[in-house]
Scaffold this motif. Sequence first.
Motif, short mmCIF file in Angstrom:
data_model
loop_
_atom_site.label_atom_id
_atom_site.label_comp_id
_atom_site.label_asym_id
_atom_site.label_seq_id
_atom_site.Cartn_x
_atom_site.Cartn_y
_atom_site.Cartn_z
N THR A 40 -65.87 45.32 -43.84
CA THR A 40 -65.68 44.81 -42.48
C THR A 40 -64.59 43.74 -42.46
OG1 THR A 40 -67.99 45.24 -42.01
CG2 THR A 40 -66.85 43.76 -40.51
N ALA A 41 -64.56 42.90 -43.49
CA ALA A 41 -63.55 41.83 -43.53
C ALA A 41 -62.15 42.43 -43.53
CB ALA A 41 -63.76 40.97 -44.77
N ILE A 42 -61.92 43.40 -44.42
CA ILE A 42 -60.59 44.00 -44.48
C ILE A 42 -60.30 44.74 -43.18
CG2 ILE A 42 -59.09 45.60 -45.73
CD1 ILE A 42 -59.75 43.28 -47.43
N PHE A 43 -61.33 45.44 -42.66
CA PHE A 43 -61.08 46.17 -41.42
C PHE A 43 -60.77 45.21 -40.27
CE2 PHE A 43 -62.16 48.08 -37.40
CZ PHE A 43 -61.39 49.22 -37.46
N SER A 44 -61.43 44.06 -40.24
CA SER A 44 -61.17 43.15 -39.12
C SER A 44 -59.73 42.62 -39.21
CB SER A 44 -62.18 42.01 -39.07
OG SER A 44 -62.06 41.19 -40.20
N LEU A 45 -59.20 42.49 -40.43
CA LEU A 45 -57.78 42.12 -40.56
C LEU A 45 -56.88 43.25 -40.08
CD1 LEU A 45 -57.70 40.28 -44.00
CD2 LEU A 45 -57.42 39.31 -41.73
N PRO A 56 -50.29 46.92 -47.85
CA PRO A 56 -51.29 46.29 -48.71
C PRO A 56 -52.69 46.27 -48.09
CG PRO A 56 -49.30 45.00 -48.73
CD PRO A 56 -49.09 46.09 -47.72
N LEU A 57 -52.77 46.08 -46.78
CA LEU A 57 -54.09 46.06 -46.14
C LEU A 57 -54.75 47.42 -46.25
CD1 LEU A 57 -53.74 43.91 -42.90
CD2 LEU A 57 -55.25 43.53 -44.84
N MET A 58 -53.97 48.49 -46.04
CA MET A 58 -54.55 49.82 -46.15
C MET A 58 -55.03 50.05 -47.58
SD MET A 58 -54.42 50.68 -43.21
CE MET A 58 -54.42 52.26 -42.47
N MET A 59 -54.24 49.57 -48.54
CA MET A 59 -54.64 49.75 -49.93
C MET A 59 -55.94 49.02 -50.22
SD MET A 59 -53.04 48.20 -53.31
CE MET A 59 -53.96 46.75 -52.88
N LEU A 60 -56.02 47.76 -49.73
CA LEU A 60 -57.26 47.00 -49.95
C LEU A 60 -58.44 47.69 -49.29
CD1 LEU A 60 -56.13 43.30 -49.49
CD2 LEU A 60 -56.84 44.44 -51.59
#
Lengths: 111, 901
Positions: free
Chosen positions: B113-118, B364-368
């Motif tokens: 959720t954290a990464i998705f919210s970013l 990078p966000l997609m990778m994370l």
Amino acid sequence: MAQQADLLPGTLDLLILKAVSLGAQHGYGVLLRIEQITGGALAIEQGALYPALYRLEHQGLLDPEWGTSDNNRRAKFYRITAAGRRRLKAETERWNRTALAMNTALRAEEA
Amino acid sequence: MALLARMRSWWRSVFHRSAMERNMSEELQFHLACRAHDLVERRGLTPDEAMRVARLEFGSIEKYKEEGRASLGLELLDQLHGDVRYALRMLGRNKVFGAAAVITLALGIGANTAIFSLIDAVMLRLLPIDKPEQLVTVLLQEPKGKAGDGFTNALWEAIRDQQDVFSGVFAWSTPKPFELGRGGIVQAVRGLMVSGNYFATLGVAPAAGRLIAEADDRRGCPAVAVLSHSFWQTHFAGAPGALGSSISLNRQIFQVVGVSAPRFFGVEVGKTFDVAIPLCASALFDRRNLDSRFRWWLRIMGRPRLGLTSDQLARRLELLSPSIMSAALPGGDAARRERFLRTIVVATPASRGPSELRRVFGEPLMMLMAMVAFVLLIACANIAGLMLARASTRAKEIAIRNALGASRGRLIRQMLTESIVVSVVGAGLGLLFARWSAALLVRELATARNPIFIDLSLDWRVLGFTAAAAIVTGSVIGLMPAVRSTRMSLIAAIKSSPSAGSERRARLRAGRWIVAGQIALSLVLVIGGGLLLRTFITLLTLDMGFDRSNVLVVIAKAPWFAADIVKMPPEQRSAANDEVVARVRALPGVLSVARAFTTPIGDDNWFTNISVDTPGAPSGDQASVSFNFVTPGYFSTLRTPLVAGRDFDARDTKQSVPVAIVNETLARRFFSDANGIGKRFRKPDRPIPIEIVGIVKDSKYQFVREPIPPTAFLPASQAPRGGEAEEFVVRTSIVSSGLIPEIQRIAAQVNPDLPLEFHTLAEQVDDDLVQERLLGTLAGFFGVLALALAMIGLYGVLSYLVTHRQIEFGIRMALGATRASILRLVMRDVLLVLATGVVVGLAAARVSVTLLQKMLFGLQPDDAATTAISVALLSMMALAAGYLPARRATRVDPMIALRSE
């Protein structure tokens, strides 16, 4: 009271559709009309009417609407929908075929 | 059609449940009343008697109500209610399992959720303004070039005055640090400069007072400012008195006229502002902001007229382009002017606003996201294993329910409800964890020089994602155990023999496959994490050509857009700066001091094309060279070795021969023989060729990741106007930041007007590696986490295996098997699972790591060392995780094992 026959399974829905197809009715009205059109020959447990009404409503065959009854009380009136009429027609044909077949079969046994 | 009716009726019943119940009661009461009425009329009963008979005839009211509810499709819901209650009770009873599962899922779903919210905030969300979908960004398209988003003020004015396609069009400059003076204290705030119709076009409302309007933005305008809502809250405590008050921005007095709407942060995702001023007021900071045709500092967005198609818009803009471009033509050579005139104005949809952050961090966000999803999947497998084990202890309960008439589907549904309840509870906690960790990530990403603002408020997308994650994980962890445990034969379960052979073997087989899958996934993550971590370490330990420890950088100049605020003229500033250098050099703990136009990995750069006489040397844009102006001692202060020739000294003055020191790359590229001493090159703005007097080792210029460009250093004493060397580098023998107060005191004595900014050279380098640090540490962390989870899974499955084969091992040992042979037996399983996992993992890694290509530095995605180390690490851990249960197998006492049957 005249001798009453028990309801065959599945026929209550058909009777309700028929009754409502003759004009919008509230639940008690449906009961009276079924008694009227069957000549009171079929025994219906009054409460059983309602689950059946809800089932038909849930299937979109009946369209309920709140209105005012003859004695000025709020009542839920059921009206038949187009889908309901189609179902009534199909079920009536099915019933006639079954009844015909049953009659033929039973008569043959007698002879 | 029928489906629609059903949905509608179901929706009504579920969400208007109480109304539905009321109506049902009323309808049945109506029936009874009518019947009683008829009975009174027809049979002459008393009203009380009639009511009693009516009730009797009707049958059980409650039973028919229940049937009525079932008819309306509510049965499922009522059962679900019961299942959830039961699941919560089971969870409460089995606290250790419950806590372990809930915490694992809270962390797993929380990280997702954290990464998705970013991702949501940076990449998906529309701007929080009126009708964002209508907005377009205006760009300049050079012939056969990339579209650029920078505009000069002259271009902006030409577009504003000539366009007839936008109902509103506005320009702004990315928020810049403004010096805010209040009561003798100076602090940096984020200042936004906007054209007059910025707020009106965006449809932003004032929270107080008024916003900047068209009338505020004309040459020579009065200095007015609008505060952002959060700045108003934090700095003025939301006081209405702030309106009409005066604030000092970059040493100019501005009158506060209003406050912008809460949550409005501008149009650039990743940035926010504290104060906004009209573009025309930027002339107070530096005249050239409005007049220079070389300052590409503005960006433009607009709202096209309604009814205009994008084709019509593009055609019209292209048609207008020649007259717009010629109205704003800067100088330069003929080729450049020609290219400028052929540039066209284009527009692209921009409902999410332009964002540097999105450009840099999108991938990078997609990778994370993919990494955390994998981690969650691995964690799910572990919990599924636990559920399966637990299901086997509940075999009796399940069998009895089955015997009592619960269908298999009903049992599966009930068990799925249990796992989904676990994951929903986990997701709830995970949401809290996500709020915290996403904010932490944003803080880690921001640096003093590049503050980052991201609006992380929850929206339906984030909540929907979390809900979906909860349901999917719940189903993933619950489905397999549910299906498997309900497949058991009744008799076997009730007899409860611990060795219901075939089922146990099937479960072990499934367990092994799951663990092999976990190992494969974790190998992918370990390799990916390893690559990113090594990239970061490579960059950190790279020889940058200078020694960044114990060097303090003092930036003693106003930013370019506010150069006029320093009153001392540049000619005098050089002497003043020399005096500061001399006095700082005398401070205890200072080894050497020098000045430069820009410092390594700093904010400024200066590129120009040079020309040389060498045949075959690069020319045109191939001959772009980075420049810097430095004082004598600059190279020794940074410890950049002089390879040949001499440093600058007092001989190099405005009157003497123009000289330069160049780096090895320049010497090699332009003069082929590495030694270019005595050679000359030309700079377009200088009539006299520049002679090379020294060569220094290559050192990084503005970015750590970019290859070292050919660089020429010119003596500060020969610098033209605008090339003043006003950044100090101070090498110290003590912790360099300890010198700040002393330097501030000296600078204030020499020139109290001088704005000062301090940081260490190491900080400058660190700031440039923020992305790599974050990615490296996060990816490394997720890799280790995945590995640990996979090992726990392996350990769990093997422990189960060993426990259930105790009797077999006992018999084997009774028949003479040695401990070593039992150990081999178990370890063979471990090796099989490990080998399968590694082979699959390597294949998957080969495909997926190529996606990392752009994020790596100094190594290739198929880097053999990283792969080998990852496989070795994984194998070692797997063998260790397998060895513990295997050793237990060898300790089975044959007698005890045999008796237990």
